[in-house]
Design a protein around this motif. Structure first.
Motif, PDB file in Angstrom:
ATOM      1  N   ASP A 247       3.153 -16.413  31.627  1.00 16.47           N
ATOM      2  CA  ASP A 247       1.814 -16.879  32.000  1.00 16.47           C
ATOM      3  C   ASP A 247       1.891 -18.171  32.810  1.00 16.47           C
ATOM      4  N   VAL A 248       2.712 -19.107  32.327  1.00 12.65           N
ATOM      5  CA  VAL A 248       2.851 -20.390  33.034  1.00 12.65           C
ATOM      6  C   VAL A 248       3.501 -20.161  34.393  1.00 12.65           C
ATOM      7  N   VAL A 249       4.479 -19.264  34.434  1.00 12.96           N
ATOM      8  CA  VAL A 249       5.128 -18.932  35.713  1.00 12.96           C
ATOM      9  C   VAL A 249       4.093 -18.413  36.710  1.00 12.96           C
ATOM     10  N   GLY A 250       3.179 -17.572  36.226  1.00 13.87           N
ATOM     11  CA  GLY A 250       2.141 -17.039  37.108  1.00 13.87           C
ATOM     12  C   GLY A 250       1.287 -18.145  37.700  1.00 13.87           C
ATOM     13  N   ASP A 251       0.883 -19.111  36.880  1.00 10.59           N
ATOM     14  CA  ASP A 251       0.085 -20.251  37.367  1.00 10.59           C
ATOM     15  C   ASP A 251       0.860 -21.055  38.409  1.00 10.59           C
ATOM     16  N   LEU A 252       2.137 -21.348  38.068  1.00 12.05           N
ATOM     17  CA  LEU A 252       2.957 -22.154  38.980  1.00 12.05           C
ATOM     18  C   LEU A 252       3.153 -21.443  40.306  1.00 12.05           C
ATOM     19  N   ALA A 253       3.392 -20.134  40.231  1.00 11.23           N
ATOM     20  CA  ALA A 253       3.621 -19.372  41.468  1.00 11.23           C
ATOM     21  C   ALA A 253       2.382 -19.457  42.347  1.00 11.23           C
ATOM     22  N   ASP A 254       1.190 -19.380  41.740  1.00 13.08           N
ATOM     23  CA  ASP A 254      -0.049 -19.508  42.531  1.00 13.08           C
ATOM     24  C   ASP A 254      -0.122 -20.873  43.210  1.00 13.08           C
ATOM     25  N   ARG A 255       0.263 -21.924  42.477  1.00 13.68           N
ATOM     26  CA  ARG A 255       0.173 -23.279  43.041  1.00 13.68           C
ATOM     27  C   ARG A 255       1.194 -23.483  44.158  1.00 13.68           C
ATOM     28  N   VAL A 256       2.395 -22.936  43.965  1.00 13.16           N
ATOM     29  CA  VAL A 256       3.426 -23.068  45.007  1.00 13.16           C
ATOM     30  C   VAL A 256       3.011 -22.273  46.248  1.00 13.16           C
ATOM     31  N   GLU A 257       2.399 -21.133  46.034  1.00 16.51           N
ATOM     32  CA  GLU A 257       1.922 -20.354  47.189  1.00 16.51           C
ATOM     33  C   GLU A 257       0.843 -21.133  47.949  1.00 16.51           C
ATOM     34  N   ALA A 258       0.003 -21.836  47.210  1.00 12.92           N
ATOM     35  CA  ALA A 258      -1.039 -22.632  47.875  1.00 12.92           C
ATOM     36  C   ALA A 258      -0.409 -23.720  48.744  1.00 12.92           C
ATOM     37  N   VAL A 259       0.709 -24.294  48.267  1.00 14.35           N
ATOM     38  CA  VAL A 259       1.419 -25.301  49.062  1.00 14.35           C
ATOM     39  C   VAL A 259       1.937 -24.681  50.352  1.00 14.35           C
TER      40      VAL A 259
END
Ligand SMILES: [Zn+2]
Ligand SMILES: [Zn+2]
Length: 395
Positions: A247-259
């Motif tokens: 779940d946390v990985v999913g959130d982080l991946a979204d944030r890194v994609e936004a970058v």
């Protein structure tokens, strides 16, 4: 808990003894012919060749050419021993999967030969592409693990530990598309994909303070441009995020994609993001891991208490472990402190010491498999634990 009669454990040990030379030769052969993820043709051929006389072998299961499933016996329960056999780019078997392969196949053979009278089936599943390609995830999706009651494998290490946590992870590829131009004469007409990928890495660094401490975000630039005097029109990065749970990985991946998207916008380029196969956190089955620990101790192998601290890697065994009772114990095959994914480990996993340890682990895994097939109450206990216990997380 009772398990299988001691006579079966003794016979398993004898069978592993008879197989010792063959298993060691097989492991050294795989070590001498390292093959990258999903290209393990030689390894799959050698392993299925070894199993074919005792097992019904299906090659290319789950649509993966270098996967296989070997089955002996029928009905339920089904105990599966898993083999990994992919190597690493540049350093060959720096993760020791040659030992996992020979040890897993050896456990399946020894159990079947020592106790063909036990109910249910023994299976050996060849799971290619652990190093990033998600072979087990693809095999799970394709139904190759359907009907399996317990999945047993081990991993070489510098410590023998029945339980260890592992982080969830998601890989992705980030590609920036810009506009090429002369880097001096007409730079203003160009849009630099290199500026974008640099901005991406700098932007991820700005996130680091604001993510859970146990998270990891790391990557490399695989394409950075072609020539110093050309504005780069194309760059490419391989990136991974890791965290305690999917779940946390999913959130982080979204944030890194936004970058990445912001970096593209800032530099007038466009970005293509392709997510790879996510690896889940690990839920060890403590009942089955305890059996393996007992069978290792019985052979004189010191077993250490689990250390649920510190950084770890990730493996697609995590995905299997969330679906059915699974173990992934670690076996000391090299000096304490030897780094994994290293040339030092690649050397260590070809040494006699590693093979002696591998044979003891094959015995322990086979004995634990015999316990589960012979004792329905034990399997019920393992299943009950699976139903109630969550993943192992660092303290
Ligand atoms: Zn590895
Ligand atoms: Zn590995």
């Amino acid at each position: 808990m009772t398990g299988a009669p001691a006579a079966i454990h003794t016979r398993i040990e004898e069978e592993v003894g008879r197989l010792a030379e063959q298993l060691t030769e097989l492991s050294l052969d795989l070590h001498a012919h390292p093959e990258l993820a999903m290209q393990e043709e030689h390894a799959a051929k050698r392993l299925t060749g070894l199993l074919r006389d005792d097992f019904e072998v299906e090659e290319g299961v789950g649509g993966l050419p270098t996967a296989f499933r070997a089955t002996a016996g029928a009905g339920s329960p089904v105990v599966a021993f898993l083999c990994e056999y992919d190597a690493l780019p540049g350093i060959g078997h720096g993760c020791g999967h040659n030992l996992i392969a020979a040890g897993g196949a050896g456990a399946a053979l020894a159990l079947r030969r020592a106790a063909p009278q036990l109910p249910g089936a023994v299976s050996c599943i060849g799971t290619p592409g652990e190093e990033g390609a998600g072979g087990k995830v693809l095999l799970l999706d394709a139904g190759v693990f359907d009907g399996v009651d317990a999945a047993l494998m081990f991993h070489p290490s510098d410590t023998t530990m029945p339980i260890r946590h592992a982080t969830a992870t998601c890989p992705f590829t980030v590609e920036f598309h810009g506009v090429a131009a002369h880097a001096a004469a007409s730079a203003h007409e160009g849009r630099s994909a290199l500026a974008a990928v640099i901005q991406f890495f700098v932007g991820v660094d700005a996130l680091r303070q604001f993510v859970p401490e146990t998270s990891r975000m790391h990557g490399v630039i695989t394409h950075g441009g072609e020539a110093a005097n050309v504005v780069p029109a194309y760059t490419r990065a391989e990136f991974m995020v890791r965290a305690l749970t999917g779940d946390v990985v999913g959130d982080l991946a979204d944030r890194v994609e936004a970058v990445a998207e912001a970096a593209a916008r800032a530099t007038g380029t466009t970005v293509t993001i392709t997510r790879g196969i996510a690896y889940a956190e690990r839920k060890n089955n403590h009942v089955i891991a305890g059996l393996v620990a007992d069978h290792l101790r019985r052979q004189g192998v010191p077993v250490e208490q689990p250390v649920l601290r510190g950084g770890t890697g990730s493996s697609d065994i995590g995905n299997v472990s969330l679906v059915l009772p699974t173990i992934h114990p670690y076996l000391q095959v090299m000096d304490r402190g030897t780094p994994t994914h290293s040339e030092a480990m690649a050397d260590a996993v070809a040494a006699p010491r590693a093979h002696e340890a591998m044979l003891r682990m094959a015995t322990a895994l086979a004995c634990a498999g015999a316990d589960l097939l012979a004792d329905p109450e034990l399997l019920a206990t393992a299943r009950a634990e699976f139903a109630t216990r969550g993943p192992d997380l660092p303290q």
